[in-house]
Design an enzyme around this catalytic site. Sequence first.
Site, PDB file in Angstrom:
ATOM      1  N   CYS A  82       0.931  -0.862  -0.090  1.00  0.00           N
ATOM      2  CA  CYS A  82      -0.137   0.309  -0.065  1.00  0.00           C
ATOM      3  C   CYS A  82       0.937   0.872   0.011  1.00  0.00           C
ATOM      4  O   CYS A  82       0.365   2.408  -0.912  1.00  0.00           O
ATOM      5  CB  CYS A  82      -0.852  -0.177   1.503  1.00  0.00           C
ATOM      6  SG  CYS A  82      -1.656   1.442   1.257  1.00  0.00           S
ATOM      7  N   CYS A  85       1.642   3.574   5.327  1.00  0.00           N
ATOM      8  CA  CYS A  85       2.132   3.148   6.630  1.00  0.00           C
ATOM      9  C   CYS A  85       3.296   2.770   6.364  1.00  0.00           C
ATOM     10  O   CYS A  85       3.174   1.637   7.126  1.00  0.00           O
ATOM     11  CB  CYS A  85       1.383   2.594   7.155  1.00  0.00           C
ATOM     12  SG  CYS A  85      -0.650   3.304   7.737  1.00  0.00           S
ATOM     13  N   GLN A 300      -7.235  19.630   9.878  1.00  0.00           N
ATOM     14  CA  GLN A 300      -6.027  18.399  10.425  1.00  0.00           C
ATOM     15  C   GLN A 300      -6.933  17.222  10.496  1.00  0.00           C
ATOM     16  O   GLN A 300      -7.955  17.131  10.812  1.00  0.00           O
ATOM     17  CB  GLN A 300      -5.828  18.528  12.135  1.00  0.00           C
ATOM     18  CG  GLN A 300      -5.162  20.420  11.713  1.00  0.00           C
ATOM     19  CD  GLN A 300      -3.795  20.412  11.445  1.00  0.00           C
ATOM     20  OE1 GLN A 300      -2.847  19.030  10.862  1.00  0.00           O
ATOM     21  NE2 GLN A 300      -2.989  21.627  10.593  1.00  0.00           N
ATOM     22  N   ASP A 399       0.864  28.707   8.897  1.00  0.00           N
ATOM     23  CA  ASP A 399       0.899  26.944   8.795  1.00  0.00           C
ATOM     24  C   ASP A 399       0.497  26.981   7.210  1.00  0.00           C
ATOM     25  O   ASP A 399      -0.099  26.214   7.008  1.00  0.00           O
ATOM     26  CB  ASP A 399      -0.574  26.369  10.060  1.00  0.00           C
ATOM     27  CG  ASP A 399      -0.578  25.300   9.785  1.00  0.00           C
ATOM     28  OD1 ASP A 399      -0.210  23.980   8.920  1.00  0.00           O
ATOM     29  OD2 ASP A 399      -1.727  24.676  10.769  1.00  0.00           O
ATOM     30  N   CYS A 426       4.333  20.417   8.282  1.00  0.00           N
ATOM     31  CA  CYS A 426       4.399  19.801   8.480  1.00  0.00           C
ATOM     32  C   CYS A 426       5.213  18.908   7.324  1.00  0.00           C
ATOM     33  O   CYS A 426       5.151  18.634   6.792  1.00  0.00           O
ATOM     34  CB  CYS A 426       2.777  19.191   7.315  1.00  0.00           C
ATOM     35  SG  CYS A 426       2.311  20.053   6.091  1.00  0.00           S
TER      36      CYS A 426
HETATM   37  C1  LIG Z   1      -1.256  22.861   6.215  1.00  0.00           C
HETATM   38  S1  LIG Z   1      -3.435  23.666   5.840  1.00  0.00           S
HETATM   39  C2  LIG Z   1      -2.766  24.597   7.588  1.00  0.00           C
HETATM   40  C3  LIG Z   1      -4.815  25.104   8.250  1.00  0.00           C
HETATM   41  C4  LIG Z   1      -5.306  25.785   8.848  1.00  0.00           C
HETATM   42  N1  LIG Z   1      -4.040  26.739   9.818  1.00  0.00           N
HETATM   43  C5  LIG Z   1      -5.277  24.727   9.918  1.00  0.00           C
HETATM   44  O1  LIG Z   1      -4.647  23.848  10.365  1.00  0.00           O
HETATM   45  O2  LIG Z   1      -6.118  23.587   9.655  1.00  0.00           O
HETATM   46  C6  LIG Z   1      -2.717  24.948   4.868  1.00  0.00           C
HETATM   47  C7  LIG Z   1      -3.416  25.288   4.566  1.00  0.00           C
HETATM   48  O3  LIG Z   1      -2.729  26.096   3.368  1.00  0.00           O
HETATM   49  C8  LIG Z   1      -3.794  26.349   2.029  1.00  0.00           C
HETATM   50  N2  LIG Z   1      -3.549  27.404   0.833  1.00  0.00           N
HETATM   51  C9  LIG Z   1      -2.500  26.727   0.037  1.00  0.00           C
HETATM   52  N3  LIG Z   1      -1.660  27.366  -0.473  1.00  0.00           N
HETATM   53  C10 LIG Z   1      -1.973  28.679  -0.630  1.00  0.00           C
HETATM   54  C11 LIG Z   1      -1.636  29.331  -0.879  1.00  0.00           C
HETATM   55  N4  LIG Z   1      -0.791  30.350  -1.889  1.00  0.00           N
HETATM   56  N5  LIG Z   1      -2.825  30.842  -0.574  1.00  0.00           N
HETATM   57  C12 LIG Z   1      -3.498  30.894   0.943  1.00  0.00           C
HETATM   58  N6  LIG Z   1      -4.052  29.476   1.343  1.00  0.00           N
HETATM   59  C13 LIG Z   1      -2.735  28.321   1.124  1.00  0.00           C
HETATM   60  C14 LIG Z   1      -4.559  25.760   2.157  1.00  0.00           C
HETATM   61  O4  LIG Z   1      -5.647  25.358   1.255  1.00  0.00           O
HETATM   62  C15 LIG Z   1      -4.850  25.040   3.903  1.00  0.00           C
HETATM   63  O5  LIG Z   1      -6.365  25.293   4.025  1.00  0.00           O
END
Ligand SMILES: C[S@@+](CC[C@H](N)C(=O)[O-])C[C@H]1O[C@@H](n2cnc3c(N)ncnc32)[C@H](O)[C@@H]1O
Length: 468
Positions: A82, A85, A300, A399, A426
């Site tokens: 798979c 994991c 998340q 984030d 991440c």
């Molecule tokens: C790791 S997630 C974090 C979401 C939030 N902080 C949480 O903990 O639920 C990253 C987020 O960045 C957004 N994202 C990705 N590229 C982006 C960009 N160029 N401009 C703005 N947001 C973006 C994604 O849609 C996603 O919702």
Amino acid sequence: MGRKAKRGLIIENLEILEATAEGKCMGKHEDKVVFVNGGVPGDIADVSVVRDRRRFYEAVPVKFHQLSDKRQEPICEHFGVCGGCKWQNMQYKYQLFYKQKQVTDNLVRLGKIELPEIKPIIPSENTSFYRNKLEYTFSNKRWLTDEEVKTDEAFERNALGFHIPGRFDKVLNINKCHLQSDISNQILVGIREFALKNKLSFFDLREQHGLLRNIIIRSSVRGDLMVIVFFHSDNMDEINLVMNYLKKTFKEITSLQYGINQKKNDTPEGVDIVVFNGEDHILEEMEGLLFKVGPKSFYQTNSNQAYTLYQITREFAELSGKELVYDLYTGTGTIANFVAKNAKQVIGVEYVPEAIEDAKVNSQRNKVDNTRFYSGDMKDVLNEAFITENGTPDVIITDPPRAGMHQNVVDMILRIAAPTVVYVSCNPATQARDLQLLDVKYKVTKVQPVDMFPHTQHVENVVQLKLK
Ligand SMILES: C[S@@+](CC[C@H](N)C(=O)[O-])C[C@H]1O[C@@H](n2cnc3c(N)ncnc32)[C@H](O)[C@@H]1O
């Protein structure tokens, strides 16, 4: 010997030394690194080279001489094929050890910045059934085992499961996945059997035809359950047949939706999602706050551990109630709403417009009146006009996705020079790169790795930065 000639080379008695960020293991042979799929540090094995590059080999074990005492029996029947994991054959305490090392190595070697003590990684309370979202793919090109390929028998070629790593058109049929709760497995098995019994067509990715394309199953800590089926064909009789089957069979589904995706890729962007039964969202709950999660919204994937992650983020933000906070890459505004009661105002920015709509609803639902949200690409939205309109933040929480922050965003953070920045990531490699860029003005003051994804090589890391 030419490089081609080394494919198939057997390296004898290779000692596996490390577990790497890609989920592989690593040993050394002469002057080259050897990446091995399927080993555990401490193993000694003969490995067969499948790829020969200038600085490294990729190899697979063919005979083990010694099995590492870090090993454990994998719990999943699909382990090894798979690819989901990859560390399931390694005891959890060693998984944590190598995640901690991944963070340290990246920050030290790539970041090349002054660091405080890196705190010990926080383990996940649940190591199985911890995910709240899984996506399975329907395919008429099931991945066949070596034994099946060798015989002349005719096999069922339709499958519902996960893509085989590196094979975009081949899907491994999954019977049970240990990442999401039991109801998710029941739906997986149920819809596949129903489709086979009713001779409904599974998607042909190369030829771009067929009815059933993907299914996403999302659950929440409150017990809400969302199922979204993506079809390729728009045959409404067949779509209704499938959707009615799910509605009648799985009363646990609180939000049953579908979309017709005739694009070349599987992403839901641009696909209209229709509610077939129940709500258009599920609700997540954290510290008494309710979060609306729509079919296209990011949340998340390990809900319980997300709470730990957000608590650390809030602690690192050191809020007194007087601060203006920017929450960059806010998703559905979870962090923004989570820290709002400790701040004067929180401004959230996010790419996906639907997520921003959910973020606003989340504030209203929770009676949080000191948040504002904007949608758009961060590198374009976060500009001088935006700061003039919203004010200069005291704290920036960021984030970003795995790729890290765009150079324009890093430059803007440096230009704003907020006293405190909290960087949730991440991907420690891109985080280290960005921290190095921020080093001209910022000092890293706290580092806290968190394990959100047991049995995988992935690790989350929260960093606090203070203006120098
Ligand atoms: C790791 S997630 C974090 C979401 C939030 N902080 C949480 O903990 O639920 C990253 C987020 O960045 C957004 N994202 C990705 N590229 C982006 C960009 N160029 N401009 C703005 N947001 C973006 C994604 O849609 C996603 O919702």
